[in-house]
Design an enzyme around this catalytic site. Structure first.
Site, PDB file in Angstrom:
ATOM      1  N   ASP A 154       0.872  -1.168   0.000  1.00  0.00           N
ATOM      2  CA  ASP A 154       0.000   0.000   0.000  1.00  0.00           C
ATOM      3  C   ASP A 154       0.916   1.228   0.000  1.00  0.00           C
ATOM      4  O   ASP A 154       2.146   1.105  -0.156  1.00  0.00           O
ATOM      5  CB  ASP A 154      -1.016  -0.034   1.151  1.00  0.00           C
ATOM      6  CG  ASP A 154      -0.408   0.276   2.519  1.00  0.00           C
ATOM      7  OD1 ASP A 154       0.830   0.421   2.617  1.00  0.00           O
ATOM      8  OD2 ASP A 154      -1.175   0.383   3.497  1.00  0.00           O
ATOM      9  N   GLY A 213      -1.006  -4.970   8.999  1.00  0.00           N
ATOM     10  CA  GLY A 213      -2.326  -5.060   8.354  1.00  0.00           C
ATOM     11  C   GLY A 213      -2.288  -5.907   7.100  1.00  0.00           C
ATOM     12  O   GLY A 213      -3.169  -6.754   6.866  1.00  0.00           O
ATOM     13  N   HIS A 271      11.432 -22.846   9.583  1.00  0.00           N
ATOM     14  CA  HIS A 271      10.517 -23.541  10.487  1.00  0.00           C
ATOM     15  C   HIS A 271       9.045 -23.368  10.139  1.00  0.00           C
ATOM     16  O   HIS A 271       8.268 -24.299  10.324  1.00  0.00           O
ATOM     17  CB  HIS A 271      10.754 -23.067  11.925  1.00  0.00           C
ATOM     18  CG  HIS A 271      12.054 -23.555  12.497  1.00  0.00           C
ATOM     19  ND1 HIS A 271      12.397 -23.379  13.813  1.00  0.00           N
ATOM     20  CD2 HIS A 271      13.101 -24.207  11.923  1.00  0.00           C
ATOM     21  CE1 HIS A 271      13.600 -23.906  14.028  1.00  0.00           C
ATOM     22  NE2 HIS A 271      14.049 -24.410  12.902  1.00  0.00           N
TER      23      HIS A 271
HETATM   24  C1  RB5 Z   1      -2.003   2.995   6.230  1.00  0.00           C
HETATM   25  O1  RB5 Z   1      -2.059   4.267   6.746  1.00  0.00           O
HETATM   26  C2  RB5 Z   1      -1.569   1.998   7.280  1.00  0.00           C
HETATM   27  O2  RB5 Z   1      -2.609   1.775   8.163  1.00  0.00           O
HETATM   28  C3  RB5 Z   1      -1.117   0.720   6.631  1.00  0.00           C
HETATM   29  O3  RB5 Z   1      -0.059   0.971   5.783  1.00  0.00           O
HETATM   30  C4  RB5 Z   1      -0.628  -0.372   7.542  1.00  0.00           C
HETATM   31  O4  RB5 Z   1       0.366   0.086   8.387  1.00  0.00           O
HETATM   32  C5  RB5 Z   1      -1.643  -1.139   8.255  1.00  0.00           C
HETATM   33  O5  RB5 Z   1      -1.340  -2.103   8.983  1.00  0.00           O
END
Ligand code: RB5
Length: 150
Positions: free
Chosen positions: A7, A69, A97
């Site tokens: 992302d 995330g 592992h």
């Molecule tokens: C995006 O702002 C952020 O939440 C994402 O990149 C990530 O860190 C989520 O776990």
């Protein structure tokens, strides 16, 4: 072939990894995102996860701000073993592992230098069999819907 995805929070690391792979002649497929414009990390987690479990790519790398995330999203896809890595030992052991098939890192918590080193370790470490095969098979059982080993 290595599947790459990120992302906006992981765009810096994936850009550096692509340059690193270009220099080393390592083949990759970049599933985006392609800029620092804000996007939703589950979209890219799914693209890379499906490429790996579908066999198009042997391994994947996913980066978001923390790596957390995007790893959570990837691990929802059956067959994925995505690991957030923040040290050399973890990069090695999650291949040996856990038979991790996706490396996850955070662009807001990990330097480019460290990320490239974790990447090299991850890609160059084989899966160990023996007692680890049994445990990885248990992860597959969890994928298949069991919720307890009692
Ligand atoms: C995006 O702002 C952020 O939440 C994402 O990149 C990530 O860190 C989520 O776990």
């Amino acid at each position: 072939m290595i599947a790459l995805g990120c992302d906006h929070g992981g765009f810096n690391l994936i850009s550096a990894i692509k340059k690193h792979f270009d220099e080393q002649g390592i083949a990759y497929k970049d599933f985006g995102t392609y800029s620092e414009d804000s996007v939703d990390y589950p979209v890219y987690a799914c693209k890379v996860a499906n490429a790996v479990v579908g066999g198009e790519c042997e391994l994947g790398i996913l980066c978001c701000g923390t790596g957390i995330g995007i790893s959570m999203a990837a691990n929802k896809i059956k067959g994925v073993r995505a690991a957030v890595v923040s040290n050399d030992f973890g990069a090695e052991m999650t291949r040996r592992h856990n038979h991790a098939n996706i490396l996850c890192m955070g662009g807001r918590v990990t330097s480019v230098e460290d990320a490239l080193r974790y990447t090299d370790i991850f890609l160059n470490t084989p899966e160990e069999g023996g007692r680890h095969d049994k445990r990885v098979a248990m992860l597959t059982e969890l994928d298949n819907g069991i919720t307890s080993f009692d």
